[in-house]
Structures are given as C-alpha cells and as structure tokens.
Write an enzyme that holds these catalytic residues in place. Structure first.
Site, PDB file in Angstrom:
ATOM      1  N   HIS A  91      -3.366   7.479   1.902  1.00 19.60           N
ATOM      2  CA  HIS A  91      -3.764   6.132   1.491  1.00 19.60           C
ATOM      3  C   HIS A  91      -5.156   5.872   2.051  1.00 19.60           C
ATOM      4  O   HIS A  91      -5.448   6.216   3.195  1.00 19.60           O
ATOM      5  CB  HIS A  91      -2.761   5.117   2.052  1.00 19.60           C
ATOM      6  CG  HIS A  91      -3.194   3.705   1.889  1.00 19.60           C
ATOM      7  ND1 HIS A  91      -3.653   3.209   0.697  1.00 19.60           N
ATOM      8  CD2 HIS A  91      -3.246   2.676   2.774  1.00 19.60           C
ATOM      9  CE1 HIS A  91      -3.961   1.931   0.848  1.00 19.60           C
ATOM     10  NE2 HIS A  91      -3.728   1.588   2.104  1.00 19.60           N
ATOM     11  N   CYS A 112       0.817  -1.225   0.000  1.00 22.12           N
ATOM     12  CA  CYS A 112       0.000   0.000   0.000  1.00 22.12           C
ATOM     13  C   CYS A 112       0.849   1.273   0.000  1.00 22.12           C
ATOM     14  O   CYS A 112       0.371   2.336  -0.386  1.00 22.12           O
ATOM     15  CB  CYS A 112      -0.944   0.016   1.202  1.00 22.12           C
ATOM     16  SG  CYS A 112      -2.078  -1.369   1.188  1.00 22.12           S
ATOM     17  N   ASN A 122     -10.042  -0.001  -0.380  1.00 24.02           N
ATOM     18  CA  ASN A 122      -8.584   0.068  -0.313  1.00 24.02           C
ATOM     19  C   ASN A 122      -8.005  -0.533  -1.596  1.00 24.02           C
ATOM     20  O   ASN A 122      -8.124  -1.731  -1.829  1.00 24.02           O
ATOM     21  CB  ASN A 122      -8.118  -0.704   0.926  1.00 24.02           C
ATOM     22  CG  ASN A 122      -6.617  -0.645   1.126  1.00 24.02           C
ATOM     23  OD1 ASN A 122      -5.875  -0.273   0.227  1.00 24.02           O
ATOM     24  ND2 ASN A 122      -6.185  -1.022   2.310  1.00 24.02           N
TER      25      ASN A 122
HETATM   26  O1  UT7 Z   1      -3.838  -0.884   3.466  1.00 29.04           O
HETATM   27  C1  UT7 Z   1      -3.035  -1.489   4.411  1.00 29.04           C
HETATM   28  C2  UT7 Z   1      -3.411  -1.089   5.720  1.00 29.04           C
HETATM   29  N1  UT7 Z   1      -4.614  -1.741   6.132  1.00 29.04           N
HETATM   30  C3  UT7 Z   1      -5.311  -1.191   7.067  1.00 29.04           C
HETATM   31  O2  UT7 Z   1      -4.948  -0.115   7.446  1.00 29.04           O
HETATM   32  C4  UT7 Z   1      -6.461  -1.903   7.680  1.00 29.04           C
HETATM   33  C5  UT7 Z   1      -6.418  -1.648   9.145  1.00 29.04           C
HETATM   34  N2  UT7 Z   1      -7.481  -2.316   9.935  1.00 29.04           N
HETATM   35  C6  UT7 Z   1      -8.769  -1.942   9.832  1.00 29.04           C
HETATM   36  O3  UT7 Z   1      -9.135  -1.110   9.030  1.00 29.04           O
HETATM   37  C7  UT7 Z   1      -9.761  -2.549  10.797  1.00 29.04           C
HETATM   38  O4  UT7 Z   1      -9.053  -3.233  11.799  1.00 29.04           O
HETATM   39  C8  UT7 Z   1     -10.767  -3.533  10.125  1.00 29.04           C
HETATM   40  C9  UT7 Z   1     -11.742  -2.743   9.291  1.00 29.04           C
HETATM   41  C10 UT7 Z   1     -10.011  -4.536   9.280  1.00 29.04           C
HETATM   42  C11 UT7 Z   1     -11.557  -4.275  11.187  1.00 29.04           C
HETATM   43  O5  UT7 Z   1     -12.207  -3.355  12.074  1.00 29.04           O
HETATM   44  P1  UT7 Z   1     -12.134  -3.586  13.650  1.00 29.04           P
HETATM   45  O6  UT7 Z   1     -12.978  -2.565  14.267  1.00 29.04           O
HETATM   46  O7  UT7 Z   1     -10.673  -3.619  14.006  1.00 29.04           O
HETATM   47  O8  UT7 Z   1     -12.830  -4.982  13.802  1.00 29.04           O
HETATM   48  P2  UT7 Z   1     -12.246  -6.326  14.446  1.00 29.04           P
HETATM   49  O9  UT7 Z   1     -11.270  -6.973  13.525  1.00 29.04           O
HETATM   50  O10 UT7 Z   1     -11.796  -6.050  15.823  1.00 29.04           O
HETATM   51  O11 UT7 Z   1     -13.555  -7.208  14.472  1.00 29.04           O
HETATM   52  C12 UT7 Z   1     -14.700  -6.817  15.260  1.00 29.04           C
HETATM   53  C13 UT7 Z   1     -15.806  -7.798  15.010  1.00 29.04           C
HETATM   54  C14 UT7 Z   1     -15.376  -9.256  15.109  1.00 29.04           C
HETATM   55  O12 UT7 Z   1     -16.429  -9.975  15.730  1.00 29.04           O
HETATM   56  P3  UT7 Z   1     -16.344 -10.369  17.292  1.00 29.04           P
HETATM   57  O13 UT7 Z   1     -15.100 -11.195  17.420  1.00 29.04           O
HETATM   58  O14 UT7 Z   1     -16.231  -9.059  18.012  1.00 29.04           O
HETATM   59  O15 UT7 Z   1     -17.606 -11.092  17.508  1.00 29.04           O
HETATM   60  C15 UT7 Z   1     -15.258  -9.700  13.674  1.00 29.04           C
HETATM   61  O16 UT7 Z   1     -15.491 -11.084  13.511  1.00 29.04           O
HETATM   62  O17 UT7 Z   1     -16.312  -7.637  13.684  1.00 29.04           O
HETATM   63  C16 UT7 Z   1     -16.375  -8.906  13.024  1.00 29.04           C
HETATM   64  N3  UT7 Z   1     -16.182  -8.700  11.617  1.00 29.04           N
HETATM   65  C17 UT7 Z   1     -17.192  -8.463  10.757  1.00 29.04           C
HETATM   66  N4  UT7 Z   1     -18.520  -8.377  10.951  1.00 29.04           N
HETATM   67  C18 UT7 Z   1     -19.295  -8.108   9.875  1.00 29.04           C
HETATM   68  C19 UT7 Z   1     -15.013  -8.688  10.906  1.00 29.04           C
HETATM   69  N5  UT7 Z   1     -15.264  -8.438   9.610  1.00 29.04           N
HETATM   70  C20 UT7 Z   1     -16.605  -8.303   9.496  1.00 29.04           C
HETATM   71  C21 UT7 Z   1     -17.473  -8.035   8.414  1.00 29.04           C
HETATM   72  N6  UT7 Z   1     -18.793  -7.948   8.647  1.00 29.04           N
HETATM   73  N7  UT7 Z   1     -16.996  -7.843   7.164  1.00 29.04           N
END
Ligand code: UT7
Length: 325
Positions: free
Chosen positions: A252, A115, A282
C-alpha cells in the site's frame, strides 16, 4: 493433491487525467514541495473531475484487466469493489461496475476496509473461488478520496489522491505445492480499538453527511510499520518462505518512510519494493492494484515470481496476500 487456486490472469489501472502537483498544493494550504517530498515521498496526485465517479475509474481499470486477461465479461461471475468512497450510499459501486462491464451473472458487492480494502477483497474472492462457488472474479480497488478530504487541513489533504486498479482472478486446478501459481496465502486483521486514529467524521447513519477524513498521522505511522511487518512475517512463517525469496513486494502506497521502515525491519532490499506513491499519493484501496499494474507494465512481473501485497488503513485494518504470478 490437486487443489483449486485463484490465479491472477490480468491487471489494469486507471488514473484521472487531472494532476495536482505539490507546487499546486502550496496555493491551497500552507505547505511546501520540500516538506511533502521529504516526509512522504509524494510529488503529485490525480484528482477526479466533477462528475467523474469512483465507478467510472473502476470500470476503466476493470476493462483493461479483462482485455489483458483475455477474459470475456460474460464469463465473470463475481465482482468485488473495495472502496471507502462509493458513488452512492447504495447500491454497491460494484453493481454499477458490473452493469457497465456487461456482467449479468453471479454476485457483485463492495468491501469497506479503507486502505486495506483491496487485500480484503482479494482474500474474499480467493475463498469464493477456492470453494468452487464462483469461477472468475474481477476484484477492483477504486477511490475518489478527493471528495472526503478537508482541503483546509494541510496534514491530510496533501497525502491522498484518486484512482483505481483491478485484477481478474480465475479458479484453476493446481498441484497443492509451494510451486503452484495463484494466491498461496491470505491474512487479514483488524482492531477496532484504534478506530479514532483514522476515520471520516460523517456518514448516513450518524450525521447524514459525507464527512471529512481525520487522521492522527504520527500514531497511524507507528502502527503501520509494526502491523505491516508483523503480517508479512506471519505470511512468511505460514508459507515457509524467507523474506529474500519474495521476488516483488507490492505495498500500500501511503508514505515512503513506512515502506523504508518495514523494509529495514525485514531486511528487504529497496529494489524488491514497488514504489508508485510519488506519482499518485495515497489512493487507499486503489493503491495496491495501481502498484501491481505499474510493476506489470514495467515488466517486473515474470511468470513464477512470488509477489507479496500488503496494506494497512483505517479501522485499523491490515493484511497481506502472497501469490505466485
Ligand atoms: O493509508 C492509511 C495509512 N496512512 C498512513 O499510513 C499515514 C501515516 N502517517 C504519515 O504518513 C505521517 O505521519 C504524515 C505524513 C501524515 C505526517 O508526517 P510526520 O513526520 O508524522 O509529521 P507530524 O504530523 O509529526 O507533523 C510535523 C510537523 C508539524 O508541525 P510542528 O507541530 O512540528 O510545528 C505539522 O504541523 O509538520 C507540520 N505539517 C506540515 N508542514 C508542512 C503537517 N502537515 C504539513 C504540511 N506541510 N502538509
């Protein structure tokens, strides 16, 4: 004192026609429009058709940038393509783009910094132009991330999309002052201790397969806010500008919450930040030039404006480029 600066003469972009909305994603994995919008800001992404290659997207973006720059491809002597999704393992996607553009002199090669690729590629091109080795460069960020996604993993497949953006740079004599046009400062960083946070689980030298993207989203998020804010602060200290003197931040496009976190840390008003991720998710190395292109098309870039581009991605890699439009 007269110095050579890399002046951005033109910008272009290209998105594949096919759009997949969040509603479409709910038919592929267990997710919802609400979750995706609330946690990321993404509403839709563009996905390349079967047979539509990374180079095809890159060529379209580069052609538009060349037309807007008023530069003939025969006068280009450097083509750099930032991509983590090359058409083939080799040759470089940049040489395929070079050929399609009708560029026959100088050098063409790919840059792999995921990225952060476009910020790395701009930095490399700037150094070549400043050293006098090349005169005019096309710098492209082009990706078909849809091909390396695990479409059963809701935590990653909803985040990414395909696209390309490009700029044309020209070496021009400037005065060597803060008022100069062109690239004023570049800063690139990496730290391989974090390579397991965001990677593809395949490759020609290991599994002989292409592999799928794997990410520890929460950890990458934490690093993103810290590292992006850090590299912007470093750029401001190096150049002597205050955060509120930057006319436009072109970041980005990974997550609106990362953009908000960085803005809060630095005290930057949201109006100065270009946000395009709602439209294309992204797009890795393509995301900064796609955002720059939107700012150009929306007349948000005026001659003399200070523009700060930044990114962070797999590696981890990160960096920032400050330029005067
Ligand atoms: O380009 C390179 C750089 N990349 C980035 O900068 C990405 C950085 N990370 C992020 O943007 C965020 O961490 C994400 C968008 C990937 C995830 O958001 P989050 O608030 O950190 O969510 P999480 O991974 O902590 O997951 C929270 C909950 C989980 O459920 P439980 O364990 O709390 O029950 C996941 O299973 O959200 C669930 N979850 C989803 N639910 C519905 C994960 N993906 C999804 C989804 N739809 N697509």
């Amino acid at each position: 004192m007269a110095v050579i600066r890399s002046v951005i003469r033109g910008v272009g972009a290209h998105l594949p026609k096919r759009v997949i909305t969040n509603a479409d994603m709910t038919k592929i994995v267990d997710t919802s429009d609400d979750w995706i919008v609330e946690r990321t800001g993404i509403r839709e992404r563009h996905i390349a058709e079967e047979g539509e290659r990374t180079s095809d997207l890159g060529v379209a973006a580069a052609k538009q940038a060349l037309v807007r720059a008023g530069v003939d491809p025969v006068d280009i002597d450097l083509v750099i393509c930032a991509t983590a999704t090359p058409d083939r393992t080799f040759p470089a996607t940049a040489v395929t783009i070079q050929r399609a553009l009708g560029v026959t002199k100088g050098a063409a090669f790919d840059v792999q910094a995921v990225c952060s690729g476009f910020v790395y590629a701009l930095t490399i091109a700037d150094n070549f132009l400043k050293s006098g080795q090349f005169k005019r460069a096309v710098v492209i960020g082009a990706e078909t991330f849809s091909r390396i996604l695990d479409w059963s993993d809701r935590a990653t497949c909803v985040l990414f999309g395909d696209g390309a953006g490009a700029v044309v740079l020209e070496a021009q004599p400037q005065h060597g002052t803060r008022e100069d046009r062109g690239i004023l400062s570049t800063c690139i960083r990496s730290d391989g201790r974090f390579e397991e946070l965001l990677y593809v689980d395949g490759g020609p030298g290991s599994t002989k397969t292409v592999g799928h993207l794997r990410m520890n989203g929460r950890e990458v998020f934490r690093h993103a806010v810290q590292k992006i804010a850090g590299v912007i602060e470093e750029t401001l200290v190096t150049t002597g500008y205050a955060a509120d003197e930057i006319d436009l931040y072109v970041p980005h496009q990974a997550n609106k919450r990362i953009l908000a976190g960085v803005a809060k840390k630095l005290g930057v008003e949201p109006e100065r930040i270009v946000v395009t991720l709602d439209r294309h998710g992204n797009t890795s190395a393509a995301s900064v030039p796609l955002a720059l292109n939107q700012a150009f098309e929306q007349h948000r870039l005026k001659e003399g404006n200070l523009v700060l581009m930044e990114a962070m991605g797999g590696g981890l890699t990160w960096g920032a480029v400050l330029a005067r439009w």
